[in-house]
Write a protein that holds these residues in place. Sequence first.
Motif, PDB file in Angstrom:
ATOM      1  N   TYR A  70       0.824  -1.211   0.000  1.00 47.05           N
ATOM      2  CA  TYR A  70       0.000   0.000   0.000  1.00 47.05           C
ATOM      3  C   TYR A  70       0.854   1.255   0.000  1.00 47.05           C
ATOM      4  CZ  TYR A  70      -4.157   2.761   1.215  1.00 47.05           C
ATOM      5  OH  TYR A  70      -5.199   3.652   1.205  1.00 47.05           O
ATOM      6  N   ASP A  71       0.478   2.214  -0.822  1.00 53.49           N
ATOM      7  CA  ASP A  71       1.121   3.528  -0.844  1.00 53.49           C
ATOM      8  C   ASP A  71       0.309   4.449   0.056  1.00 53.49           C
ATOM      9  OD1 ASP A  71       1.695   6.275  -1.553  1.00 53.49           O
ATOM     10  OD2 ASP A  71       2.766   5.514  -3.283  1.00 53.49           O
ATOM     11  N   LEU A  72       0.879   4.786   1.210  1.00 51.05           N
ATOM     12  CA  LEU A  72       0.137   5.551   2.208  1.00 51.05           C
ATOM     13  C   LEU A  72      -0.074   6.999   1.779  1.00 51.05           C
ATOM     14  CD1 LEU A  72      -1.147   4.919   4.907  1.00 51.05           C
ATOM     15  CD2 LEU A  72       0.965   5.556   6.041  1.00 51.05           C
ATOM     16  N   ALA A  73       0.858   7.547   0.994  1.00 51.56           N
ATOM     17  CA  ALA A  73       0.727   8.933   0.553  1.00 51.56           C
ATOM     18  C   ALA A  73      -0.433   9.096  -0.419  1.00 51.56           C
ATOM     19  CB  ALA A  73       2.019   9.408  -0.090  1.00 51.56           C
ATOM     20  N   ARG A  74      -0.536   8.151  -1.332  1.00 49.83           N
ATOM     21  CA  ARG A  74      -1.580   8.232  -2.364  1.00 49.83           C
ATOM     22  C   ARG A  74      -2.833   7.452  -2.005  1.00 49.83           C
ATOM     23  NH1 ARG A  74       1.333   6.615  -7.868  1.00 49.83           N
ATOM     24  NH2 ARG A  74       2.304   5.054  -6.514  1.00 49.83           N
ATOM     25  N   GLU A  75      -2.811   6.773  -0.836  1.00 54.48           N
ATOM     26  CA  GLU A  75      -3.935   5.921  -0.421  1.00 54.48           C
ATOM     27  C   GLU A  75      -4.291   4.962  -1.562  1.00 54.48           C
ATOM     28  OE1 GLU A  75      -5.074   5.850   2.530  1.00 54.48           O
ATOM     29  OE2 GLU A  75      -4.509   7.744   3.431  1.00 54.48           O
ATOM     30  N   GLU A  76      -3.283   4.243  -2.035  1.00 56.49           N
ATOM     31  CA  GLU A  76      -3.448   3.429  -3.238  1.00 56.49           C
ATOM     32  C   GLU A  76      -2.853   2.032  -3.019  1.00 56.49           C
ATOM     33  OE1 GLU A  76      -1.759   3.426  -7.838  1.00 56.49           O
ATOM     34  OE2 GLU A  76      -1.755   5.280  -6.675  1.00 56.49           O
ATOM     35  N   VAL A  77      -3.603   1.010  -3.442  1.00 55.89           N
ATOM     36  CA  VAL A  77      -3.110  -0.360  -3.414  1.00 55.89           C
ATOM     37  C   VAL A  77      -2.147  -0.547  -4.581  1.00 55.89           C
ATOM     38  CG1 VAL A  77      -3.734  -2.799  -3.624  1.00 55.89           C
ATOM     39  CG2 VAL A  77      -5.193  -1.236  -2.312  1.00 55.89           C
ATOM     40  N   LEU A  78      -0.922  -0.988  -4.283  1.00 53.65           N
ATOM     41  CA  LEU A  78       0.083  -1.172  -5.320  1.00 53.65           C
ATOM     42  C   LEU A  78       0.093  -2.588  -5.864  1.00 53.65           C
ATOM     43  CD1 LEU A  78       3.051   0.821  -3.716  1.00 53.65           C
ATOM     44  CD2 LEU A  78       1.351   1.627  -5.370  1.00 53.65           C
ATOM     45  N   SER A  79      -0.137  -3.566  -5.005  1.00 60.29           N
ATOM     46  CA  SER A  79      -0.163  -4.958  -5.467  1.00 60.29           C
ATOM     47  C   SER A  79      -0.872  -5.819  -4.429  1.00 60.29           C
ATOM     48  CB  SER A  79       1.257  -5.486  -5.696  1.00 60.29           C
ATOM     49  OG  SER A  79       1.980  -5.565  -4.474  1.00 60.29           O
ATOM     50  N   THR A  80      -1.367  -6.973  -4.878  1.00 61.39           N
ATOM     51  CA  THR A  80      -2.034  -7.909  -3.973  1.00 61.39           C
ATOM     52  C   THR A  80      -1.656  -9.339  -4.338  1.00 61.39           C
ATOM     53  OG1 THR A  80      -3.997  -8.046  -5.386  1.00 61.39           O
ATOM     54  CG2 THR A  80      -4.043  -6.420  -3.608  1.00 61.39           C
ATOM     55  N   LYS A  81      -1.745 -10.210  -3.348  1.00 57.36           N
ATOM     56  CA  LYS A  81      -1.564 -11.647  -3.545  1.00 57.36           C
ATOM     57  C   LYS A  81      -2.730 -12.311  -2.818  1.00 57.36           C
ATOM     58  CE  LYS A  81       3.481 -11.246  -3.589  1.00 57.36           C
ATOM     59  NZ  LYS A  81       4.750 -11.635  -2.907  1.00 57.36           N
ATOM     60  N   CYS A  82      -3.765 -12.632  -3.561  1.00 58.05           N
ATOM     61  CA  CYS A  82      -5.035 -13.007  -2.951  1.00 58.05           C
ATOM     62  C   CYS A  82      -5.310 -14.507  -3.002  1.00 58.05           C
ATOM     63  CB  CYS A  82      -6.180 -12.280  -3.649  1.00 58.05           C
ATOM     64  SG  CYS A  82      -6.157 -10.492  -3.424  1.00 58.05           S
ATOM     65  N   LEU A  83      -6.048 -14.953  -2.019  1.00 55.66           N
ATOM     66  CA  LEU A  83      -6.591 -16.297  -2.002  1.00 55.66           C
ATOM     67  C   LEU A  83      -7.765 -16.396  -2.969  1.00 55.66           C
ATOM     68  CD1 LEU A  83      -6.644 -16.763   1.853  1.00 55.66           C
ATOM     69  CD2 LEU A  83      -5.689 -18.479   0.307  1.00 55.66           C
ATOM     70  N   SER A  84      -7.921 -17.548  -3.588  1.00 55.71           N
ATOM     71  CA  SER A  84      -9.117 -17.782  -4.392  1.00 55.71           C
ATOM     72  C   SER A  84     -10.285 -18.098  -3.454  1.00 55.71           C
ATOM     73  CB  SER A  84      -8.906 -18.938  -5.367  1.00 55.71           C
ATOM     74  OG  SER A  84      -8.826 -20.171  -4.661  1.00 55.71           O
ATOM     75  N   ILE A  85     -11.499 -17.839  -3.923  1.00 53.07           N
ATOM     76  CA  ILE A  85     -12.675 -18.157  -3.115  1.00 53.07           C
ATOM     77  C   ILE A  85     -12.739 -19.660  -2.853  1.00 53.07           C
ATOM     78  CG2 ILE A  85     -15.175 -17.963  -2.925  1.00 53.07           C
ATOM     79  CD1 ILE A  85     -13.647 -15.286  -2.972  1.00 53.07           C
ATOM     80  N   ALA A  86     -12.370 -20.439  -3.863  1.00 50.54           N
ATOM     81  CA  ALA A  86     -12.407 -21.898  -3.710  1.00 50.54           C
ATOM     82  C   ALA A  86     -11.475 -22.351  -2.594  1.00 50.54           C
ATOM     83  CB  ALA A  86     -12.027 -22.566  -5.028  1.00 50.54           C
ATOM     84  N   ASP A  87     -10.272 -21.780  -2.519  1.00 52.88           N
ATOM     85  CA  ASP A  87      -9.328 -22.159  -1.471  1.00 52.88           C
ATOM     86  C   ASP A  87      -9.799 -21.690  -0.096  1.00 52.88           C
ATOM     87  OD1 ASP A  87      -7.722 -23.473  -3.243  1.00 52.88           O
ATOM     88  OD2 ASP A  87      -6.150 -21.949  -3.302  1.00 52.88           O
ATOM     89  N   SER A 187      -3.113 -16.882   4.781  1.00 53.19           N
ATOM     90  CA  SER A 187      -2.854 -16.244   3.499  1.00 53.19           C
ATOM     91  C   SER A 187      -2.706 -17.290   2.406  1.00 53.19           C
ATOM     92  CB  SER A 187      -1.563 -15.414   3.571  1.00 53.19           C
ATOM     93  OG  SER A 187      -1.620 -14.452   4.597  1.00 53.19           O
ATOM     94  N   LYS A 188      -2.614 -16.822   1.191  1.00 53.87           N
ATOM     95  CA  LYS A 188      -2.317 -17.697   0.058  1.00 53.87           C
ATOM     96  C   LYS A 188      -1.011 -18.435   0.334  1.00 53.87           C
ATOM     97  CE  LYS A 188      -1.604 -17.384  -4.960  1.00 53.87           C
ATOM     98  NZ  LYS A 188      -1.596 -16.454  -6.119  1.00 53.87           N
ATOM     99  N   VAL A 189      -0.925 -19.690  -0.080  1.00 56.03           N
ATOM    100  CA  VAL A 189       0.281 -20.480   0.146  1.00 56.03           C
ATOM    101  C   VAL A 189       1.492 -19.749  -0.451  1.00 56.03           C
ATOM    102  CG1 VAL A 189       1.461 -22.645  -0.399  1.00 56.03           C
ATOM    103  CG2 VAL A 189      -0.964 -22.668   0.225  1.00 56.03           C
ATOM    104  N   GLY A 190       2.524 -19.594   0.370  1.00 51.39           N
ATOM    105  CA  GLY A 190       3.733 -18.910  -0.070  1.00 51.39           C
ATOM    106  C   GLY A 190       3.761 -17.426   0.202  1.00 51.39           C
ATOM    107  N   VAL A 191       2.654 -16.883   0.703  1.00 50.84           N
ATOM    108  CA  VAL A 191       2.587 -15.448   1.001  1.00 50.84           C
ATOM    109  C   VAL A 191       2.844 -15.233   2.489  1.00 50.84           C
ATOM    110  CG1 VAL A 191       1.117 -13.398   1.077  1.00 50.84           C
ATOM    111  CG2 VAL A 191       1.016 -14.934  -0.899  1.00 50.84           C
ATOM    112  N   ASN A 192       3.841 -14.425   2.771  1.00 48.65           N
ATOM    113  CA  ASN A 192       4.149 -14.043   4.149  1.00 48.65           C
ATOM    114  C   ASN A 192       4.927 -12.731   4.107  1.00 48.65           C
ATOM    115  OD1 ASN A 192       7.042 -14.718   3.837  1.00 48.65           O
ATOM    116  ND2 ASN A 192       6.322 -16.838   3.804  1.00 48.65           N
ATOM    117  N   LYS A 193       5.266 -12.210   5.253  1.00 48.05           N
ATOM    118  CA  LYS A 193       5.958 -10.921   5.305  1.00 48.05           C
ATOM    119  C   LYS A 193       7.298 -10.969   4.577  1.00 48.05           C
ATOM    120  CE  LYS A 193       3.981  -9.073   9.602  1.00 48.05           C
ATOM    121  NZ  LYS A 193       4.281  -8.436  10.899  1.00 48.05           N
TER     122      LYS A 193
END
Length: 267
Positions: A70-87, A187-193
């Motif tokens: 997240y870009d805090l200055a622009r209040e904008e999402v820069l990228s995501t790594k999302c779980l599928s609904i099925a998972d 989180s999605k498999v493989g996604v962590n800090k």
Amino acid sequence: MQLIASDIDGTILGHNGKISQRTVAAFQSALTAGIEVVFVTGRPPRWLDPLRDQVGHIGTVICSNGALVYDLAREEVLSTKCLSIADVLAARAAIKAVVPSAAFAAETIEGLFIEPGFLTETAPEALKAIEPKFLSESLQQERGVLKLLAKTSEGSSDEFLARVRPAAAQWVDATHSAPDIALLEMSKVGVNKAATLSEFAAARGIGAAGVVAFGDMPNDVEMLAWAGRGYAMASGHEAALAVTDLVAPGIDEDGVAQVIERLLVGQ
């Protein structure tokens, strides 16, 4: 030291909701010295007010345990790594099979979706305003699920995690950061800090050796292990302390500030 990556809750933000002035000053000194500062948190973007209001941070924040940048200055999402609904639904079913008392919620790009039984009477009023629905009804394919949350009133977070992790490992990576309630974050498999932080650093030409990281809970483990210098808080969870030989004084002693001050002198 080229980049400082810090967790928020329990690392720089106390139970009183405050970040000490010494800690704020340490981050500002690092920035003045030309060192990149990024915060890496389990929080979603809507809960970043302490960074804006107390630290004055308006840069990048890695949110939702690495699932969103997240870009805090622009209040904008820069990228995501999302779980599928099925998972999400498959993991929910697997968890329910081993912990029937579990209740669920889903953190999405749009906001939080809550199932019946997830909230307690002491929940914030803003959350109580959300109409509870089962995730199979409330989640739509266009909604990106950043984290599946599961909660139980039985036992501790560590005990809950030990039962859930093997049962749901096919669909999610499970961790926790709540010291007082049995609440898991998945989180999605493989996604962590660490996974997202390493990408953030690499984009700036910085490798693990140039990164100093701070954290206190199981959701910080991968980040502390990956960073060239990963400091677990002395006041932190045993899982965080187990993955690194470097320990910062506890949050009540401004441990992060102490380490940054010392490292800046040695720059």
